[in-house]
Design an enzyme around this catalytic site. Structure first.
Site, PDB file in Angstrom:
ATOM      1  N   SER A   2       0.818  -1.217   0.000  1.00  0.00           N
ATOM      2  CA  SER A   2       0.000   0.000   0.000  1.00  0.00           C
ATOM      3  C   SER A   2       0.851   1.266   0.000  1.00  0.00           C
ATOM      4  O   SER A   2       0.415   2.305  -0.491  1.00  0.00           O
ATOM      5  CB  SER A   2      -0.923   0.001   1.222  1.00  0.00           C
ATOM      6  OG  SER A   2      -0.149  -0.120   2.405  1.00  0.00           O
ATOM      7  N   GLY A  34      -2.060  -3.950   0.970  1.00  0.00           N
ATOM      8  CA  GLY A  34      -2.302  -5.184   1.720  1.00  0.00           C
ATOM      9  C   GLY A  34      -1.467  -6.372   1.286  1.00  0.00           C
ATOM     10  O   GLY A  34      -1.569  -7.451   1.878  1.00  0.00           O
ATOM     11  N   ASN A  84       3.616  -5.826   5.647  1.00  0.00           N
ATOM     12  CA  ASN A  84       2.379  -6.569   5.952  1.00  0.00           C
ATOM     13  C   ASN A  84       2.660  -7.975   6.470  1.00  0.00           C
ATOM     14  O   ASN A  84       1.839  -8.532   7.195  1.00  0.00           O
ATOM     15  CB  ASN A  84       1.466  -6.630   4.721  1.00  0.00           C
ATOM     16  CG  ASN A  84       0.906  -5.258   4.384  1.00  0.00           C
ATOM     17  OD1 ASN A  84       0.555  -4.490   5.281  1.00  0.00           O
ATOM     18  ND2 ASN A  84       0.855  -4.927   3.110  1.00  0.00           N
ATOM     19  N   ASP A 100      -0.871   7.848   9.725  1.00  0.00           N
ATOM     20  CA  ASP A 100      -1.328   6.694  10.510  1.00  0.00           C
ATOM     21  C   ASP A 100      -0.146   5.878  11.037  1.00  0.00           C
ATOM     22  O   ASP A 100      -0.292   4.733  11.444  1.00  0.00           O
ATOM     23  CB  ASP A 100      -2.258   5.804   9.686  1.00  0.00           C
ATOM     24  CG  ASP A 100      -1.563   5.211   8.465  1.00  0.00           C
ATOM     25  OD1 ASP A 100      -0.392   5.593   8.189  1.00  0.00           O
ATOM     26  OD2 ASP A 100      -2.171   4.371   7.774  1.00  0.00           O
ATOM     27  N   HIS A 142       1.591   4.806   6.658  1.00  0.00           N
ATOM     28  CA  HIS A 142       1.546   5.315   5.283  1.00  0.00           C
ATOM     29  C   HIS A 142       2.011   6.770   5.233  1.00  0.00           C
ATOM     30  O   HIS A 142       1.897   7.499   6.212  1.00  0.00           O
ATOM     31  CB  HIS A 142       0.121   5.202   4.734  1.00  0.00           C
ATOM     32  CG  HIS A 142      -0.360   3.781   4.668  1.00  0.00           C
ATOM     33  ND1 HIS A 142      -1.082   3.199   5.679  1.00  0.00           N
ATOM     34  CD2 HIS A 142      -0.179   2.830   3.724  1.00  0.00           C
ATOM     35  CE1 HIS A 142      -1.347   1.930   5.353  1.00  0.00           C
ATOM     36  NE2 HIS A 142      -0.806   1.687   4.173  1.00  0.00           N
TER      37      HIS A 142
END
Ligand code: CA
Length: 725
Positions: free
Chosen positions: A550, A579, A609, A700, A703
């Protein structure tokens, strides 16, 4: 001198005598034959007197399991004695690497005559067999074609199971070298879907009612929501022509699936069609009349489907049982029986309406279990029942030990000879306490998610990577597996123990999901993006690739303005998918993302991930990154690679995920070779002086913001220039 020659001669005689004692092996195998439909396993739905002969004169294994519950993979496990992730045949549609070491090759080299007759289903031609004659793919029940050793196809008249029995008998009687010990693999298509019984068995269950399993109307409560997404239920996925055996258009599309006709019917002779229609037509007409009159409830319609399914399925098994009888009769009449091991097994079990299903794939008992009955005169006494945990990867080493052939170190299964050699066929000391299972066919037929797990004597643990869910079953209190106990506090110690065992068993077998190609094709957006990227790649003219998750995907979001400024004119393609883990990138790069292009450079950043979803060990993730670099080298060796350390995540330096990513980076830094691969760890570019991440750069804490993308592009730019961009 004379004395020396004499002793040599004696040695040769002794060896001959020893060789003569080596047992023949007749391996009779079926496709999708569930234990619930074998008399010796306590069937309440049919009788199998001939298969049961093996139980009375040999042993029945109660805890026999497959490693991957589907046709091709189970066969590959048997041939190699290795789990799917090692033998490379993960899912149907893969091609078996026939260059591998297999037990038929080793037995052949040791002087055995080897034959393979019937369903093969591994795409490539059989290797290691002196004789073979196989069905193409799934094959047909009626008047089937068989592939010959010269590659041609020959159509036979008759019923597949009988023809395979004929061929097996003919090979043993006429074709083999009678001076050699032999191994014969006699592999039925039956009772695989679409369950077309022989003419003589069409009416076998006429007028009878097959007992229903207790979980026929399972609502899937108390377990993962993924169960509800299945596409293998009698309720919603039973096809009008293919499964229910109606002719013509689907008159009740709300109850029957459409689109697959009954292909067997079109292969039949007029006489066979007449017998078929004489059997099905009256029942079908009665059912349709009741439907037209609105007399049937939803439950009754499901029950009708269950009866239709089971009578056809069991009818197919009857021909299998009869042909087992013919083979056993021949062995006994010919005197071969005394020195011949006979095994009856099937590639996996099957759902006979349990959980409302047909088919297999799931790690629930009905399809995880494999029948395993074995007769070995002089070694196993009759009527023995074994509780030892055995698996299809054990067959190859067992056959090798029976033949006195050394078992290669790389084989993962264990020889069953020590189990078979004791009077109760009990597990000897130090036998395994858990079997490992893995299913890899995501987003394919029947929509069963990728999952793996372990089964011990009482408990079973499954893991679903799609939803990162555990499922824990207590087979003693809940043998039908109707409720997962993973959130029940009373089971917390069991759960922790099983999770530890799961991790250790995976490590023991060398399972690393980070290197096993995996698709997310079940997610529409992902499949669409994969297609779109492949289309762009097919146009060619690509100089720069961005490969990742992502964070790379975000060049099309928060990073768009920066992307346009830096890469808009540089023939760059964004292969970032939100993802994704390393295994998904491996899938994409081998399914179109590199087709025909020779980019100047590729920027790779992947792995966060694997940390975020699974907290996967750094060495496993690093191996996934290593595999990605290998794929690039194999497919586009001149492309320069800029490998980036996984970006930092979490607020502070003690964030667990960040620490895991640091562990990955320590390892992947070593891929830098001063030529093709450059490595950069940009972590500090995004951090504050105290090592924290600001929300201004990472809103966040994972990202990037537009300002974050600006920092990323700026930091990479000199290296990209050096790489010729
Ligand atoms: Ca099968």
């Amino acid at each position: 001198m004379r004395k020396f020659l004499w002793s040599l001669l004696l040695l040769a005689v002794a060896w001959e005598a020893e060789a003569a004692k080596r047992p023949n092996i007749v391996f009779i195998f079926s496709d999708d034959h569930a234990l619930q439909a074998i008399g010796a396993y306590g069937s309440v739905v049919n009788q199998t007197p001939n298969i049961d002969r093996l139980a009375t004169s040999g042993a029945v294994f109660e805890n026999s399991f497959c490693a991957n519950s589907i046709c091709g993979p189970s066969r590959a496990c048997i041939l190699t004695g290795k789990h799917s992730h090692v033998n490379g045949f993960l899912r149907n549609g893969n091609r078996f690497d026939g260059g591998q070491v297999t037990f038929p090759k080793l037995l052949q080299a040791a002087g055995y005559e080897t034959a393979m007759i019937g369903k093969w289903h591994l795409e490539t031609e059989p290797t290691g067999f002196d004789y073979w004659e196989i069905l193409p793919g799934q094959g047909s029940y009626y008047n089937p074609d068989f592939i010959q050793m010269d590659g041609s196809r020959k159509r036979y008249s008759g019923y597949c199971t009988d023809l395979i029995g004929d061929m097996a008998l003919h090979w043993m009687q006429e074709q083999r070298d009678p001076d050699k010990p032999f191994v014969l693999m006699c592999q039925n298509k039956a009772p695989h879907r679409n369950w077309a019984p022989a003419e003589r068995h069409l009416d076998l269950f006429k007028g009878k009612t097959i007992p229903e399993p207790a979980s026929l109307f399972d609502d899937y409560a108390g377990r993962s929501g993924l169960l509800k997404e299945n596409e293998m239920s009698l309720r919603n996925h039973f096809y009008w022509g293919h499964d229910a055996k109606f002719h013509g258009d689907n008159l009740y599309p709300e109850y029957f699936a459409s689109g697959i006709p009954n292909g067997e019917y079109s292969r039949m002779t007029p006489e066979q069609k007449a017998a078929w229609d004489a059997h099905y037509r009256p029942e079908n007409q009665a059912f349709l009349a009741a439907m037209d009159a609105g007399e049937l409830s939803e439950e009754e319609i499901l029950r009708w489907k269950y009866q239709r399914y089971m009578k056809d399925y069991l009818g197919c098994i009857q021909a299998v049982d009869e042909n087992v009888g013919r083979i056993l009769d021949y062995l006994e009449e010919s005197g071969l029986a005394e020195n011949t091991v006979v095994i009856y097994s099937s590639d996996q079990g099957f759902y006979l309406g349990e959980h409302g299903w047909y088919d297999k794939r799931w790690m629930f008992e009905e399809s995880l279990r494999m029948p395993f009955l074995i007769r070995w005169p002089g070694v196993i006494e009759g009527g023995v029942r074994s509780e030892a945990l055995i698996q299809n990867i054990d067959y190859a080493p067992t056959f090798l030990e029976m033949a006195g052939v050394p078992i290669p170190e790389a084989i993962q299964g264990r020889s069953l000879v020590p189990v078979l050699a004791n009077a109760e066929c009990a597990a000897p000391m130090g036998w395994r306490d858990a079997i490992y299972y893995a299913y890899y066919e995501n987003a394919a037929v029947h929509n069963v998610p990728v999952h793996d797990g372990i089964r011990m004597d009482r408990y079973k643990l499954m893991f679903f990577p799609r939803t990162h869910e555990w499922q824990l079953f207590d087979l003693e209190t809940d043998p039908q597996e109707m409720r997962s106990m993973h959130e029940d506090p009373a089971y917390s110690a069991v759960l922790r123990g099983m999770q530890q065992r799961y991790r250790d068993v995976r490590r023991y077998y060398g399972v690393n999901s980070a290197v096993i190609p995996a698709t997310r094709g079940e997610e529409g957006w992902w499949a669409d993006r994969q297609r779109a990227v492949n289309e762009r790649v097919r146009e060619g003219d690509v100089d720069l690739l961005f490969i990742g998750d992502s964070i790379t995907h975000g060049w099309e979001g928060a990073g768009k303005e920066v992307w346009d400024r830096f890469y808009g004119e540089r023939k760059a393609v964004n292969q970032g998918f939100g993802g994704d883990r390393t295994e998904h990138v491996i899938w994409r790069l081998t399914h179109g993302h590199l087709a025909g292009i020779k980019p100047k450079a590729a920027v790779i950043m992947i792995g966060t991930n694997n940390t975020g979803h699974l907290m996967q060990a750094p060495e496993e993730v690093a191996a996934g990154v290593g595999r990605i670099l290998e794929i690039l080298e194999e497919r586009t060796p001149q492309t320069k690679v800029l490998l980036l350390g996984v970006f930092p995540r979490g607020e502070g330096r003690w964030d667990q995920g960040r620490i895991n990513n640091q562990g990955i980076n320590d390892l992947i830094a070593h891929h830098a070779d001063g030529e093709r691969v450059r490595y950069m760890d940009l972590g500090t570019v995004f951090m504050e002086p105290d090592g924290s991440l600001s929300r201004e750069i990472m809103p966040d804490l994972l990202h990037l913001s537009p300002a974050g993308y600006e920092r990323w592009a700026t930091a990479m730019e000199p290296v990209l220039k050096e790489m010729g961009l």
